[in-house]
Scaffold this motif. Structure first.
Motif, PDB file in Angstrom:
ATOM      1  N   LEU A 154       0.827  -1.199   0.000  1.00 23.59           N
ATOM      2  CA  LEU A 154       0.000   0.000   0.000  1.00 23.59           C
ATOM      3  C   LEU A 154       0.863   1.251   0.000  1.00 23.59           C
ATOM      4  O   LEU A 154       1.901   1.292   0.653  1.00 23.59           O
ATOM      5  N   THR A 155       0.381   2.273  -0.702  1.00 25.65           N
ATOM      6  CA  THR A 155       1.001   3.586  -0.549  1.00 25.65           C
ATOM      7  C   THR A 155       0.571   4.138   0.805  1.00 25.65           C
ATOM      8  O   THR A 155      -0.382   3.645   1.419  1.00 25.65           O
ATOM      9  N   ARG A 163      -0.979   6.868   1.422  1.00 29.42           N
ATOM     10  CA  ARG A 163      -2.352   7.383   1.322  1.00 29.42           C
ATOM     11  C   ARG A 163      -3.360   6.241   1.315  1.00 29.42           C
ATOM     12  O   ARG A 163      -4.410   6.323   1.965  1.00 29.42           O
ATOM     13  N   GLU A 164      -3.068   5.159   0.595  1.00 24.85           N
ATOM     14  CA  GLU A 164      -3.980   4.010   0.587  1.00 24.85           C
ATOM     15  C   GLU A 164      -4.123   3.454   2.002  1.00 24.85           C
ATOM     16  O   GLU A 164      -5.233   3.117   2.434  1.00 24.85           O
ATOM     17  N   LYS A 165      -3.025   3.382   2.727  1.00 23.94           N
ATOM     18  CA  LYS A 165      -3.087   2.886   4.107  1.00 23.94           C
ATOM     19  C   LYS A 165      -3.935   3.807   4.967  1.00 23.94           C
ATOM     20  O   LYS A 165      -4.756   3.340   5.760  1.00 23.94           O
ATOM     21  N   HIS A 218      -8.432   5.478  -4.617  1.00 27.27           N
ATOM     22  CA  HIS A 218      -7.490   4.749  -3.764  1.00 27.27           C
ATOM     23  C   HIS A 218      -8.044   3.366  -3.416  1.00 27.27           C
ATOM     24  O   HIS A 218      -7.316   2.367  -3.465  1.00 27.27           O
ATOM     25  N   ILE A 219      -9.315   3.310  -3.074  1.00 25.67           N
ATOM     26  CA  ILE A 219      -9.946   2.031  -2.724  1.00 25.67           C
ATOM     27  C   ILE A 219      -9.925   1.093  -3.933  1.00 25.67           C
ATOM     28  O   ILE A 219      -9.564  -0.084  -3.824  1.00 25.67           O
ATOM     29  N   ASN A 269      -7.881   1.158  -6.496  1.00 26.92           N
ATOM     30  CA  ASN A 269      -6.503   0.739  -6.785  1.00 26.92           C
ATOM     31  C   ASN A 269      -6.086  -0.424  -5.896  1.00 26.92           C
ATOM     32  O   ASN A 269      -5.448  -1.374  -6.359  1.00 26.92           O
ATOM     33  N   VAL A 270      -6.448  -0.343  -4.621  1.00 28.46           N
ATOM     34  CA  VAL A 270      -6.098  -1.419  -3.691  1.00 28.46           C
ATOM     35  C   VAL A 270      -6.844  -2.695  -4.067  1.00 28.46           C
ATOM     36  O   VAL A 270      -6.263  -3.785  -4.059  1.00 28.46           O
TER      37      VAL A 270
END
Length: 68
Positions: free
Chosen positions: A6-7, A9-11, A40-41, A43-44
């Motif tokens: 995770l980046t 920001r994603e975290k 972001h969601i 992408n994860v």
């Protein structure tokens, strides 16, 4: 320190999701748009090959990226 998938920001986004925050609340807390939160969601979910926020959270917990 282990490498994260995770980046930062994603975290941050997923840490707030597991606190039951809405997309709007997350966007306000992080100072980003709701669309960016959704991106972001998404992408994860793609990284993990899962379909849904709950599935992503479960996988992230399993691999130790998130803790409750």
């Amino acid at each position: 320190m282990k490498n994260s998938i995770l980046t930062l920001r994603e975290k941050e986004v997923f840490d707030l999701l597991i606190l039951n925050k809405t997309t709007r609340e997350i966007s306000e807390l992080l100072g980003i748009s709701e669309k960016t939160v959704r991106n972001h969601i998404s992408n994860v979910m793609q990284k993990l090959n899962v379909s849904g926020r709950a599935g992503a959270i479960i996988e992230l917990l399993k691999i130790g990226e998130l803790t409750l």
